[in-house]
Motif scaffolding. Structure first.
Motif, short mmCIF file in Angstrom:
data_model
loop_
_atom_site.label_atom_id
_atom_site.label_comp_id
_atom_site.label_asym_id
_atom_site.label_seq_id
_atom_site.Cartn_x
_atom_site.Cartn_y
_atom_site.Cartn_z
N VAL A 135 0.85 -1.19 0.00
CA VAL A 135 0.00 0.00 0.00
C VAL A 135 0.89 1.24 0.00
CG1 VAL A 135 -2.00 -1.06 1.12
CG2 VAL A 135 -0.20 -0.04 2.53
N GLU A 136 0.29 2.36 -0.40
CA GLU A 136 0.98 3.64 -0.33
C GLU A 136 1.10 4.03 1.14
OE1 GLU A 136 2.44 5.15 -2.84
OE2 GLU A 136 1.68 3.62 -4.22
N PRO A 137 2.18 4.72 1.52
CA PRO A 137 2.35 5.08 2.93
C PRO A 137 1.32 6.10 3.39
CG PRO A 137 4.04 6.12 1.59
CD PRO A 137 3.27 5.20 0.68
N LEU A 138 0.67 5.80 4.52
CA LEU A 138 -0.27 6.76 5.11
C LEU A 138 0.50 7.97 5.61
CD1 LEU A 138 -2.74 4.54 7.16
CD2 LEU A 138 -3.23 5.87 5.13
N GLY A 139 0.04 9.13 5.24
CA GLY A 139 0.73 10.34 5.63
C GLY A 139 1.87 10.67 4.68
N GLY A 140 2.09 9.84 3.65
CA GLY A 140 3.16 10.07 2.69
C GLY A 140 4.52 9.78 3.30
N PRO A 141 5.54 9.68 2.44
CA PRO A 141 6.88 9.45 2.96
C PRO A 141 7.35 10.65 3.76
CG PRO A 141 6.93 9.77 0.57
CD PRO A 141 5.49 9.76 0.99
N VAL A 142 7.96 10.40 4.91
CA VAL A 142 8.43 11.47 5.79
C VAL A 142 9.95 11.41 5.84
CG1 VAL A 142 8.40 12.33 8.16
CG2 VAL A 142 6.31 11.39 7.15
N GLY A 143 10.59 12.54 5.63
CA GLY A 143 12.05 12.62 5.70
C GLY A 143 12.70 12.30 4.37
N VAL A 144 13.95 12.74 4.24
CA VAL A 144 14.70 12.59 3.00
C VAL A 144 14.86 11.10 2.64
CG1 VAL A 144 16.93 13.02 1.90
CG2 VAL A 144 15.91 14.76 3.35
N TRP A 145 15.23 10.28 3.63
CA TRP A 145 15.47 8.86 3.36
C TRP A 145 14.21 8.18 2.83
CZ3 TRP A 145 18.71 5.47 1.94
CH2 TRP A 145 18.49 4.12 2.13
N ASN A 146 13.05 8.44 3.43
CA ASN A 146 11.80 7.82 2.96
C ASN A 146 11.41 8.33 1.58
OD1 ASN A 146 11.12 5.90 4.92
ND2 ASN A 146 10.45 7.49 6.31
#
Length: 172
Positions: free
Chosen positions: A137-148
């Motif tokens: 699934v797509e990440p809830l809240g979207g990717p957070v941080g540069v690494w994600n």
């Protein structure tokens, strides 16, 4: 042991995993990643939508367990306790160890198990290495941080392959 990053199914959100979908695949155990799969990491408690979804699955005879790589068990323990579900912490994904431990606890084999997660390098690779159905699934809240953000950029080609396979399979 297959070493593939490609999930069998790609969905937008966890609640698209329905009892009907799992029944079509013969699944009775659904392993779920917690952070960004069922809730953004910043959300300490499960919301009502997640509770209703879990009740629907439970009502259909699906066992749900959390499979988490969280270093601290506090978050996972608190989250799962309020839901009344079991978890395997420090799962070591993508190692099959945590998957096997969860399946053993539930008394279910890999052919009846699915893994729901948002990351290719941990959740999907581990699911494929363990012989269970890999559902991304797509990440809830979207990717957070540069690494994600970087990781999710790297995931695009694999998601594209999965979408193509799913579309091809639907037309058969």
């Amino acid at each position: 042991m297959p070493v593939s990053l490609i999930p069998q199914l790609l969905l937008e959100r966890y609640d698209q995993v329905t009892p009907d979908l799992l029944a079509r695949h013969g699944i009775s155990l659904l392993l779920c990643d917690l952070d960004y799969t069922l809730a953004p990491r910043s959300v300490p408690e499960p919301d009502e939508a997640l509770r209703r979804w879990l009740e629907r699955l439970k009502g259909a005879g699906i066992t749900v367990m959390i499979l988490s790589n969280n270093r601290s068990s506090r978050r996972v323990d608190t989250f799962c306790a309020s839901l009344g579900i079991r978890y395997v912490g420090h799962a070591g994904k993508p190692s099959p160890r945590g998957y096997r431990e969860a399946m053993e606890q539930a008394g279910v084999g890999p052919e009846y198990t699915a893994m729901l997660g948002d990351k290719l390098l941990t959740d999907m690779l581990g699911a494929n290495r363990s012989g269970v159905l890999a559902v991304m699934v797509e990440p809830l809240g979207g990717p957070v941080g540069v690494w994600n953000h970087f990781l999710h950029l790297l995931q695009r080609p694999f998601k594209w392959i999965t979408k193509r396979r799913m579309t091809k399979h639907e037309s058969i």
